[in-house]
Design a protein around this motif. Structure first.
Motif, PDB file in Angstrom:
ATOM      1  N   TYR A 179     -32.786  32.709  -0.037  1.00 24.65           N
ATOM      2  CA  TYR A 179     -34.229  33.558   0.239  1.00 24.65           C
ATOM      3  C   TYR A 179     -33.818  35.172   0.355  1.00 24.65           C
ATOM      4  N   TYR A 180     -32.722  35.353   0.997  1.00 24.12           N
ATOM      5  CA  TYR A 180     -32.349  36.925   1.049  1.00 24.12           C
ATOM      6  C   TYR A 180     -32.411  37.404  -0.373  1.00 24.12           C
ATOM      7  N   THR A 201     -42.087  26.493  -0.948  1.00 26.12           N
ATOM      8  CA  THR A 201     -42.679  25.382  -1.658  1.00 26.12           C
ATOM      9  C   THR A 201     -41.992  25.111  -2.840  1.00 26.12           C
ATOM     10  N   LYS A 202     -41.185  25.848  -3.594  1.00 24.38           N
ATOM     11  CA  LYS A 202     -40.152  25.578  -4.786  1.00 24.38           C
ATOM     12  C   LYS A 202     -39.142  24.627  -4.272  1.00 24.38           C
ATOM     13  N   VAL A 203     -38.470  25.041  -3.250  1.00 25.05           N
ATOM     14  CA  VAL A 203     -37.524  24.261  -2.725  1.00 25.05           C
ATOM     15  C   VAL A 203     -37.820  23.114  -2.346  1.00 25.05           C
ATOM     16  N   ALA A 204     -39.116  23.028  -1.663  1.00 21.59           N
ATOM     17  CA  ALA A 204     -39.572  21.677  -1.357  1.00 21.59           C
ATOM     18  C   ALA A 204     -39.798  20.613  -2.326  1.00 21.59           C
ATOM     19  N   ARG A 224     -52.082  27.152   3.252  1.00 21.69           N
ATOM     20  CA  ARG A 224     -51.898  27.614   2.042  1.00 21.69           C
ATOM     21  C   ARG A 224     -50.429  27.239   1.761  1.00 21.69           C
ATOM     22  N   TRP A 225     -49.381  26.906   2.546  1.00 18.82           N
ATOM     23  CA  TRP A 225     -48.261  26.317   2.327  1.00 18.82           C
ATOM     24  C   TRP A 225     -48.443  24.924   1.599  1.00 18.82           C
ATOM     25  N   ARG A 226     -49.200  24.183   2.078  1.00 18.04           N
ATOM     26  CA  ARG A 226     -49.548  22.996   1.569  1.00 18.04           C
ATOM     27  C   ARG A 226     -50.156  22.989   0.174  1.00 18.04           C
ATOM     28  N   ALA A 227     -51.035  23.723  -0.037  1.00 14.06           N
ATOM     29  CA  ALA A 227     -51.571  24.093  -1.418  1.00 14.06           C
ATOM     30  C   ALA A 227     -50.397  24.493  -2.351  1.00 14.06           C
ATOM     31  N   GLY A 228     -49.549  25.532  -1.921  1.00 12.97           N
ATOM     32  CA  GLY A 228     -48.356  25.833  -2.678  1.00 12.97           C
ATOM     33  C   GLY A 228     -47.639  24.882  -3.071  1.00 12.97           C
ATOM     34  N   PRO A 240     -52.396  35.249  -2.310  1.00 11.26           N
ATOM     35  CA  PRO A 240     -52.152  35.499  -0.843  1.00 11.26           C
ATOM     36  C   PRO A 240     -50.900  34.789  -0.195  1.00 11.26           C
ATOM     37  N   ASN A 241     -49.811  34.695  -0.851  1.00  8.24           N
ATOM     38  CA  ASN A 241     -48.892  33.998  -0.376  1.00  8.24           C
ATOM     39  C   ASN A 241     -47.668  35.080  -0.163  1.00  8.24           C
ATOM     40  N   SER A 242     -46.618  34.754   1.128  1.00  7.11           N
ATOM     41  CA  SER A 242     -45.705  35.427   1.237  1.00  7.11           C
ATOM     42  C   SER A 242     -44.579  34.982   0.335  1.00  7.11           C
ATOM     43  N   ARG A 243     -43.495  35.687   0.253  1.00  7.41           N
ATOM     44  CA  ARG A 243     -42.281  35.370  -0.908  1.00  7.41           C
ATOM     45  C   ARG A 243     -41.729  34.231  -0.098  1.00  7.41           C
ATOM     46  N   PHE A 244     -41.422  34.060   1.481  1.00  7.50           N
ATOM     47  CA  PHE A 244     -41.046  32.967   2.086  1.00  7.50           C
ATOM     48  C   PHE A 244     -41.994  31.638   1.538  1.00  7.50           C
ATOM     49  N   GLN A 245     -43.321  31.781   1.648  1.00  8.55           N
ATOM     50  CA  GLN A 245     -44.057  30.516   1.176  1.00  8.55           C
ATOM     51  C   GLN A 245     -43.716  30.275  -0.219  1.00  8.55           C
TER      52      GLN A 245
END
Length: 248
Positions: free
Chosen positions: A240-241, A105-108, A3-7, A96-101
């Protein structure tokens, strides 16, 4: 991980579909060529070598001081405040993504864009040197590679700062205006109070020049490296906080 890679790929595709990002990429490739042509045209008047072996480093200094920070502010404004204003961030969080994901992904994607511009700049300036007949030897090429890697680290630290700042805004235009003023103030502040320079990521936009100097000690390079890496981690964590507690 899937899911992280897809995001992450989704954020990259969204960046490529933005006209502003495409224009940044085009101008990033064109500007060194135009400058090299202009210097060659002025060579008979100036009586100097138009495009020297240091041309990639000279262009890198210009890009890390002005062009890439402008790219960071533009993309960060689109990734965070603009998506809050347009309600598209809420759609991303409905998956189905967490806020951290979503945040990661945006930062990456932003980091990939920064690295992409630096790689593009390095390739174009290297080609300019080849056409000008001033191609660098192995040692010069190694120093160039070292400078560009150092520039990636300093630009990542600067982007982490503005990702954190962006979490306080819900309008991309307001974020841009505030960030431009903040960046200008951060660049001017060391001239008024020299001690500020050691604690401001904006003061390290030309950090790559330290890696090319023969007089800078290994201890200072290690200290500044740790400062930039820790600044990157700190501002990303603070960002992130704020992002995790933001109402969208």
């Amino acid at each position: 991980m899937h899911r992280w890679r897809a995001g992450y790929l989704n954020e990259l595709y969204l960046l490529l579909y933005r006209k502003k990002v495409v224009m940044f990429a085009i101008f990033s490739a064109i500007l060194p060529v135009l400058l090299a042509i202009s210097l060659n045209a002025l060579q008979p008047i100036l009586g100097l070598i138009a495009v020297s072996q240091s041309f990639p480093i000279e262009m890198l200094t210009i890009y890390t001081s002005i062009w890439i920070p402008l790219f960071i502010l533009t993309v960060t404004g689109d990734l965070f405040p603009n998506e809050v204003a347009s309600r598209t961030l809420k759609l991303a969080l409905l998956r189905p993504n967490s806020r951290f994901q979503v945040y990661g992904t945006k930062v990456a994607a932003l980091g990939t864009g920064i690295a992409g511009i630096l790689i593009l700049l390095g390739i174009v300036t290297f080609i300019c040197n080849l056409f000008a007949g001033t191609s660098a030897n192995f040692t010069d090429s190694f120093h160039m590679l070292k400078a560009y890697i150092a520039a990636v680290v300093s630009m990542f630290a600067l982007s982490a700062l503005f990702v954190f700042v962006s979490q306080f805004f819900k309008s991309a235009s307001t974020f841009m205006v505030f960030s431009l003023v903040l960046y200008a103030a951060a660049k001017i502040a060391p001239f008024l109070m020299s001690s500020i320079a050691a604690f401001s990521p904006a003061s390290y936009t030309d950090w790559h020049m330290l890696w090319l100097s023969q007089t800078v000690s290994a201890g200072k390079l290690l200290t500044t490296s740790l400062f930039l890496i820790s600044s990157c981690m700190l501002f990303l964590a603070l960002g992130y906080y704020k992002f995790d507690r933001k109402e969208v």
